[in-house]
Scaffold this active site. Structure first.
Site, PDB file in Angstrom:
ATOM      1  N   ARG A  83       0.956  -1.070  -0.105  1.00 63.40           N
ATOM      2  CA  ARG A  83      -0.079  -0.013  -0.173  1.00 63.40           C
ATOM      3  C   ARG A  83       0.958   1.206  -0.173  1.00 63.40           C
ATOM      4  O   ARG A  83       1.786   1.604   0.884  1.00 63.40           O
ATOM      5  CB  ARG A  83      -1.061   0.128   1.029  1.00 63.40           C
ATOM      6  CG  ARG A  83      -1.838   1.374   1.347  1.00 63.40           C
ATOM      7  CD  ARG A  83      -2.602   1.085   2.558  1.00 63.40           C
ATOM      8  NE  ARG A  83      -3.454   2.620   2.707  1.00 63.40           N
ATOM      9  CZ  ARG A  83      -3.323   3.584   3.644  1.00 63.40           C
ATOM     10  NH1 ARG A  83      -2.610   3.034   4.753  1.00 63.40           N
ATOM     11  NH2 ARG A  83      -3.888   4.470   3.490  1.00 63.40           N
ATOM     12  N   HIS A 127      -3.273  10.816   0.679  1.00 56.27           N
ATOM     13  CA  HIS A 127      -2.674  10.830   2.314  1.00 56.27           C
ATOM     14  C   HIS A 127      -2.160  12.115   2.545  1.00 56.27           C
ATOM     15  O   HIS A 127      -0.849  12.398   2.920  1.00 56.27           O
ATOM     16  CB  HIS A 127      -1.628   9.586   2.191  1.00 56.27           C
ATOM     17  CG  HIS A 127      -1.492   9.182   3.519  1.00 56.27           C
ATOM     18  ND1 HIS A 127      -1.578   7.647   3.719  1.00 56.27           N
ATOM     19  CD2 HIS A 127      -0.981   9.495   4.646  1.00 56.27           C
ATOM     20  CE1 HIS A 127      -0.993   7.318   5.119  1.00 56.27           C
ATOM     21  NE2 HIS A 127      -0.703   8.521   5.654  1.00 56.27           N
ATOM     22  N   GLU A 172      -7.576   8.135   6.237  1.00 55.65           N
ATOM     23  CA  GLU A 172      -7.908   8.744   7.508  1.00 55.65           C
ATOM     24  C   GLU A 172      -8.137  10.105   7.374  1.00 55.65           C
ATOM     25  O   GLU A 172      -7.534  11.068   7.731  1.00 55.65           O
ATOM     26  CB  GLU A 172      -6.853   8.753   8.448  1.00 55.65           C
ATOM     27  CG  GLU A 172      -6.190   7.384   9.029  1.00 55.65           C
ATOM     28  CD  GLU A 172      -5.188   7.193  10.140  1.00 55.65           C
ATOM     29  OE1 GLU A 172      -4.910   8.603  10.585  1.00 55.65           O
ATOM     30  OE2 GLU A 172      -4.698   6.192  10.481  1.00 55.65           O
ATOM     31  N   ASN A 300      -7.404   1.464   9.795  1.00 52.96           N
ATOM     32  CA  ASN A 300      -5.985   1.606  10.314  1.00 52.96           C
ATOM     33  C   ASN A 300      -6.428   1.603  12.064  1.00 52.96           C
ATOM     34  O   ASN A 300      -7.291   2.221  12.662  1.00 52.96           O
ATOM     35  CB  ASN A 300      -5.609   2.965  10.204  1.00 52.96           C
ATOM     36  CG  ASN A 300      -5.183   3.253   8.897  1.00 52.96           C
ATOM     37  OD1 ASN A 300      -4.954   2.288   7.969  1.00 52.96           O
ATOM     38  ND2 ASN A 300      -4.758   4.311   8.317  1.00 52.96           N
ATOM     39  N   TYR A 302      -4.342   1.797  15.748  1.00 50.09           N
ATOM     40  CA  TYR A 302      -3.121   2.171  16.473  1.00 50.09           C
ATOM     41  C   TYR A 302      -3.237   1.941  18.051  1.00 50.09           C
ATOM     42  O   TYR A 302      -2.385   1.003  18.688  1.00 50.09           O
ATOM     43  CB  TYR A 302      -2.441   3.209  16.344  1.00 50.09           C
ATOM     44  CG  TYR A 302      -1.811   3.396  14.936  1.00 50.09           C
ATOM     45  CD1 TYR A 302      -0.551   2.890  14.794  1.00 50.09           C
ATOM     46  CD2 TYR A 302      -2.309   3.535  13.726  1.00 50.09           C
ATOM     47  CE1 TYR A 302       0.119   2.876  13.568  1.00 50.09           C
ATOM     48  CE2 TYR A 302      -1.971   3.828  12.836  1.00 50.09           C
ATOM     49  CZ  TYR A 302      -0.520   3.363  12.433  1.00 50.09           C
ATOM     50  OH  TYR A 302      -0.159   3.165  11.086  1.00 50.09           O
ATOM     51  N   GLU A 368      -3.231  -0.241   8.102  1.00 48.93           N
ATOM     52  CA  GLU A 368      -2.226   0.078   9.006  1.00 48.93           C
ATOM     53  C   GLU A 368      -2.373  -0.387  10.367  1.00 48.93           C
ATOM     54  O   GLU A 368      -3.375  -0.541  10.997  1.00 48.93           O
ATOM     55  CB  GLU A 368      -2.222   1.762   9.050  1.00 48.93           C
ATOM     56  CG  GLU A 368      -1.555   2.482   7.717  1.00 48.93           C
ATOM     57  CD  GLU A 368      -1.610   4.016   7.972  1.00 48.93           C
ATOM     58  OE1 GLU A 368      -1.386   4.395   9.228  1.00 48.93           O
ATOM     59  OE2 GLU A 368      -1.760   4.370   7.297  1.00 48.93           O
TER      60      GLU A 368
HETATM   61  C1  PNW Z   1      -1.604   7.406  10.595  1.00 51.10           C
HETATM   62  N1  PNW Z   1      -3.244   9.550  16.341  1.00 51.10           N
HETATM   63  O1  PNW Z   1      -1.703   8.572  11.344  1.00 51.10           O
HETATM   64  C2  PNW Z   1      -1.229   7.812   9.390  1.00 51.10           C
HETATM   65  O2  PNW Z   1      -1.864   6.991   8.363  1.00 51.10           O
HETATM   66  C3  PNW Z   1       0.255   7.644   9.099  1.00 51.10           C
HETATM   67  O3  PNW Z   1       0.724   8.535   8.016  1.00 51.10           O
HETATM   68  C4  PNW Z   1       1.074   7.671  10.286  1.00 51.10           C
HETATM   69  O4  PNW Z   1       2.426   7.498   9.894  1.00 51.10           O
HETATM   70  C5  PNW Z   1       0.592   6.525  11.283  1.00 51.10           C
HETATM   71  O5  PNW Z   1      -0.464   6.536  11.483  1.00 51.10           O
HETATM   72  C6  PNW Z   1       1.540   6.559  12.506  1.00 51.10           C
HETATM   73  O6  PNW Z   1       1.124   7.750  13.419  1.00 51.10           O
HETATM   74  C7  PNW Z   1      -2.082   8.841  12.608  1.00 51.10           C
HETATM   75  O7  PNW Z   1      -2.966  10.675  17.070  1.00 51.10           O
HETATM   76  C8  PNW Z   1      -1.585   9.815  12.966  1.00 51.10           C
HETATM   77  O8  PNW Z   1      -4.092   8.808  16.740  1.00 51.10           O
HETATM   78  C9  PNW Z   1      -2.163  10.047  14.331  1.00 51.10           C
HETATM   79  C10 PNW Z   1      -2.853   9.264  15.171  1.00 51.10           C
HETATM   80  C11 PNW Z   1      -3.155   8.147  14.468  1.00 51.10           C
HETATM   81  C12 PNW Z   1      -2.811   7.888  13.243  1.00 51.10           C
END
Ligand code: PNW
Length: 465
Positions: A83, A127, A172, A300, A302, A368
């Site tokens: 991707r 993006h 996002e 995505n 995290y 992601e």
């Molecule tokens: C994503 N948060 O961004 C993006 O899609 C990527 O470009 C980035 O590198 C990756 O996650 C890691 O950060 C985020 O604050 C940015 O929750 C901020 C957040 C989550 C995802």
């Protein structure tokens, strides 16, 4: 590398798509080459204090010049998918109007290089790198921006739709609207209703772009959108904290998915936003366009949060991100290098929740998931990122559990192939399976690269048996 742990995972479906993910501004560099125009991130990086250490994407991983080497890294990993995103300002430097053939050629070579190695390209059209000239005309606050985006997407479809099996309209959109127009992402505005309008126009651009691809017929590949899910629960059972968490959760998990999958914004938040937003930018037919059925949803994930109530600025000073809530990691959670909670159970629950919440949910791809830690090259020249291996192992087990429970999850893309430009954190946060030495650009696969290679190989063996 015999001491890299063996992957210990349940079997994934044989056709499961294993991959890694990147984004244009975070890896390409070559910011002024071959006719590329400036993006809002080029501008924002030059604003004092906006990005840690004043880092910029001018060189980044120099992927623009090292594409062949990076393709070989992907082939060595054995991934079935990759991707990446296309930089709008490389393809149409002014944002609209003249097409820059050299920009398109770069992506054509990338797609061909992937296909030659048996890797399926998954292309993100946006993006976060809006052409600066469009920002100068109001950017996503302007309704017209939706059509500028769909026009750009059509140029890319003309060039590549016959060879790209997976398209993602937006990455996002929360990052490109709420964080961009009411937070700390480019262009760094601090708006109320204007940020909510920007979010709506992004989604409208998404809907128009889905329609544009549909018009080309099935041979043009499948199309979806990538949304970020950050489930948020109350820090205590105090009514104020419960209400604050409900608002934070509605923005972090449902604002965009409700619009795209249900054709409506969550009422809890539209009511809350009433003092700062009249929603007159939502016109007849918009929500139907925005909720055009998709072929897949990109997820995505995290981390999860807990939230407590905090004071709200008066309406005149209120930004779209002011929800009267402060978020923090769940108590006792293990943290990554970003201070983000490690919560594989939250990941599994998010996948299960999506299936429960949206009856017409299309197949899912995790587009992601990953982590950053204080990686370093040891004296023997190795990056022993045992924490990343442990993180990925636990999240992949969670993904397997969701599949086992009946979730139609078709693939997993690890963020990221390379250490790269982590937005406002600059180069200080390393998410890669491959170490990048800045600024020589030298690549060094970390232990996690070798571990992930074995995961993919083991799963692939299972399907050949
Ligand atoms: C994503 N948060 O961004 C993006 O899609 C990527 O470009 C980035 O590198 C990756 O996650 C890691 O950060 C985020 O604050 C940015 O929750 C901020 C957040 C989550 C995802």
């Amino acid at each position: 590398s015999r001491d890299i742990p063996e992957p210990d995972l349940p079997a994934f479906p044989p056709e499961f798509l294993w991959g890694t993910a990147t984004a244009a501004y975070q890896i390409e560099g070559a910011a002024r080459e071959d006719g590329r125009g400036p993006s809002i991130w080029d501008t924002y990086c030059r604003k004092p204090g906006a990005v840690l250490h004043g880092d910029t994407g001018d060189i980044a991983c120099d992927h623009y010049h090292r594409m062949e080497e990076d393709l070989d890294l992907l082939a060595g990993l054995g991934v079935g998918g990759y991707r990446f995103s296309i930089a709008w300002p490389r393809v149409i430097p002014q944002g609209r109007g003249a097409v820059n053939q050299r920009g398109l050629d770069f992506y054509r070579r990338l797609v061909d290089g992937l296909l030659a190695r048996g890797i399926a390209p998954m292309v993100t059209l946006y993006h976060w790198d809006l052409p600066q000239p469009l920002q100068d005309q109001g950017g996503w606050q302007e309704r017209d921006c939706a059509m500028w985006f769909a026009d750009y997407a059509s140029v890319v479809f003309d060039a590549l739709a016959d060879r790209v099996p997976y398209w993602i309209t937006l990455n996002e959109p929360i990052g490109a609207s709420f964080y961009a127009y009411a937070g700390s992402h480019a262009p760094g505005l601090r708006l109320g209703g204007g940020a909510i309008a920007a979010a709506h126009h992004l989604l409208l651009g998404h809907g128009e772009t889905v329609a544009a691809l549909r018009a080309l017929g099935r041979a043009a590949g499948r199309i979806g959108i990538t949304l970020n899910f950050g489930p948020t629960s109350p820090a205590t059972q105090e009514p104020g904290d419960i209400a604050a968490a409900a608002r934070a959760d509605a923005l972090a998990t449902r604002w965009f998915s409700d619009a795209v999958l249900d054709g409506a914004y969550p009422k809890l938040l539209t009511d809350f936003y009433e003092p700062i937003c009249d929603f007159t930018f939502v016109r007849d037919g918009d929500m139907a366009r925005i909720s055009t059925p998709l072929d897949f949803l990109g997820v995505n994930y995290y981390k999860s949060w807990v939230a407590r109530a905090c004071e709200l600025p008066p309406p005149g000073e209120r930004r779209a991100t002011d929800l009267g809530a402060v978020t923090e990691p769940p108590p006792g959670a293990e943290l990554t290098g970003f201070g983000w909670a490690v919560c594989p159970d939250g990941f599994r629950d998010t996948l299960l929740w999506l299936r429960e919440k949206y009856p017409g949910l299309p197949p899912l791809y995790v587009t992601e998931n990953g982590c950053c830690y204080e990686d370093y090259v040891d004296p023997t020249g190795r990056v022993r990122d045992a924490e990343r291996i442990s993180f990925l192992q636990r999240y992949l087990r969670a993904a397997a559990a969701a599949i086992e429970a009946g979730v139609d999850l078709r693939g997993y893309f690890c963020w990221s192939l390379l250490d790269n430009f982590e937005w406002t954190a600059g180069y200080s946060k390393r998410f890669g399976l491959v170490w990048v030495d800045y600024p020589t650009g030298e690549r060094l696969p970390k232990d996690s690269y070798h571990w992930y290679r074995r995961v993919i190989a083991a799963q692939t063996l299972r399907c050949e048996r």
